[in-house]
Design a protein around this motif. Structure first.
Motif, PDB file in Angstrom:
ATOM      1  N   ARG A 129       4.277 -24.783 -27.856  1.00  0.00           N
ATOM      2  CA  ARG A 129       3.640 -25.549 -28.941  1.00  0.00           C
ATOM      3  C   ARG A 129       4.636 -26.496 -29.607  1.00  0.00           C
ATOM      4  O   ARG A 129       4.298 -27.631 -29.953  1.00  0.00           O
ATOM      5  N   ILE A 132       4.995 -29.537 -27.490  1.00  0.00           N
ATOM      6  CA  ILE A 132       3.888 -30.482 -27.681  1.00  0.00           C
ATOM      7  C   ILE A 132       4.250 -31.451 -28.798  1.00  0.00           C
ATOM      8  O   ILE A 132       4.155 -32.674 -28.635  1.00  0.00           O
ATOM      9  N   ASP A 133       4.679 -30.905 -29.929  1.00  0.00           N
ATOM     10  CA  ASP A 133       5.032 -31.738 -31.088  1.00  0.00           C
ATOM     11  C   ASP A 133       6.241 -32.621 -30.802  1.00  0.00           C
ATOM     12  O   ASP A 133       6.254 -33.807 -31.145  1.00  0.00           O
ATOM     13  N   ASP A 145       0.541 -33.693 -23.362  1.00  0.00           N
ATOM     14  CA  ASP A 145      -0.699 -33.195 -22.773  1.00  0.00           C
ATOM     15  C   ASP A 145      -0.422 -32.099 -21.747  1.00  0.00           C
ATOM     16  O   ASP A 145      -1.147 -31.100 -21.684  1.00  0.00           O
ATOM     17  N   TYR A 147       2.052 -30.025 -21.838  1.00  0.00           N
ATOM     18  CA  TYR A 147       2.348 -28.829 -22.628  1.00  0.00           C
ATOM     19  C   TYR A 147       1.090 -28.248 -23.276  1.00  0.00           C
ATOM     20  O   TYR A 147       0.972 -27.028 -23.402  1.00  0.00           O
ATOM     21  N   THR A 148       0.144 -29.097 -23.660  1.00  0.00           N
ATOM     22  CA  THR A 148      -1.103 -28.608 -24.238  1.00  0.00           C
ATOM     23  C   THR A 148      -1.868 -27.776 -23.219  1.00  0.00           C
ATOM     24  O   THR A 148      -2.401 -26.707 -23.536  1.00  0.00           O
ATOM     25  N   GLU A 149      -1.902 -28.245 -21.982  1.00  0.00           N
ATOM     26  CA  GLU A 149      -2.554 -27.500 -20.899  1.00  0.00           C
ATOM     27  C   GLU A 149      -1.898 -26.128 -20.721  1.00  0.00           C
ATOM     28  O   GLU A 149      -2.576 -25.105 -20.621  1.00  0.00           O
ATOM     29  N   SER A 151      -0.104 -24.504 -22.935  1.00  0.00           N
ATOM     30  CA  SER A 151      -0.282 -23.729 -24.162  1.00  0.00           C
ATOM     31  C   SER A 151      -1.600 -22.967 -24.177  1.00  0.00           C
ATOM     32  O   SER A 151      -1.639 -21.783 -24.535  1.00  0.00           O
ATOM     33  N   ARG A 152      -2.668 -23.638 -23.796  1.00  0.00           N
ATOM     34  CA  ARG A 152      -3.972 -22.963 -23.781  1.00  0.00           C
ATOM     35  C   ARG A 152      -3.958 -21.758 -22.849  1.00  0.00           C
ATOM     36  O   ARG A 152      -4.465 -20.682 -23.189  1.00  0.00           O
TER      37      ARG A 152
END
Length: 168
Positions: A129, A132-133, A145, A147-149, A151-152
Motif C-alpha cells: 500500500r 502505491i502511494d 496500478d 501495486y493496487t492489483e 494489494s487487493r
C-alpha cells in the motif's frame, strides 16, 4: 525504507517517464521484489513443513499462495526492467533488502504456521500500500496500478489466513 542502489544503471527506453521518476520507482520495485521473494520462500517453508489436522487444506492453500507470489515477482521484476532498470532478484539480494522477519523453525502445529504467515502478510500488505502511494507521488500511475492489483490479492490472502484463526 527503500534501500538505495547507487549502482543502478538505467538502460534506454521510450517510456516517457523522466529519468528521476524511473530511478525512484525502480528502487521501490527492487525493494518490493526482495520482500516478495523472501515472502514466497517463507510460504514454501510453511507449505513443506505444516503438520496437523488441517494439513492437506493448509498445504494446498500455502502452495496456491506461493504460486501467486511468484506471479507478483515476475510483474515487479519485469516492470523494473521495462523502466530501464535491473531487477535485483537473487536470494542474497532479497536477504539484504527484505522487511519480513525470518521464518520460525520451532512451530508446533498447523495453527502456528497460519499465525506465522499472517504475521508476515500483514507488513507485506502495508509495504505494498505504501508503494502505491510512493509510485503515484512519483508520477508513475502504471506502477501504482500494478501495486493496487497486488494489494487487493494480498489483503484477500491475509483474510484467508485470519479466517483460520477466528472462532478458535
Amino acid at each position: 525504507m527503500v534501500a538505495t542502489n547507487s549502482k543502478q544503471r538505467l538502460y534506454p527506453t521510450r517510456i516517457d517517464l523522466p529519468e528521476t521518476t524511473r530511478t525512484g520507482v525502480i528502487e521501490i520495485l527492487n525493494h518490493s521484489l526482495a520482500t516478495t521473494l523472501d515472502l514466497k520462500t517463507q510460504v514454501k517453508q510453511a507449505h513443506w513443513n505444516v503438520k496437523g489436522i488441517n494439513f492437506y487444506q493448509l498445504h494446498e492453500l500455502f502452495d496456491q499462495m506461493a504460486t501467486e507470489l511468484e506471479e507478483y515477482i515476475d510483474l515487479i521484476a519485469e516492470r523494473a526492467t521495462a523502466l530501464g532498470g535491473t531487477a535485483m532478484g537473487t536470494a542474497r539480494m532479497a536477504i539484504a533488502d527484505t522487511i519480513i522477519p525470518e521464518f520460525p523453525l520451532d512451530l508446533a502445529n498447523d495453527k502456528d504456521y497460519v499465525v506465522a504467515l499472517a504475521d508476515r502478510y500483514a507488513p507485506y500488505a502495508k509495504m505494498v500500500r505504501e508503494a502505491i502511494d510512493q509510485t503515484g507521488a512519483l508520477g508513475d500511475a502504471d506502477t501504482a496500478d500494478l501495486y493496487t492489483e497486488i494489494s487487493r490479492a494480498i489483503d484477500k490472502r491475509l483474510w484467508f489466513l485470519e479466517a483460520h484463526l477466528q472462532g478458535n
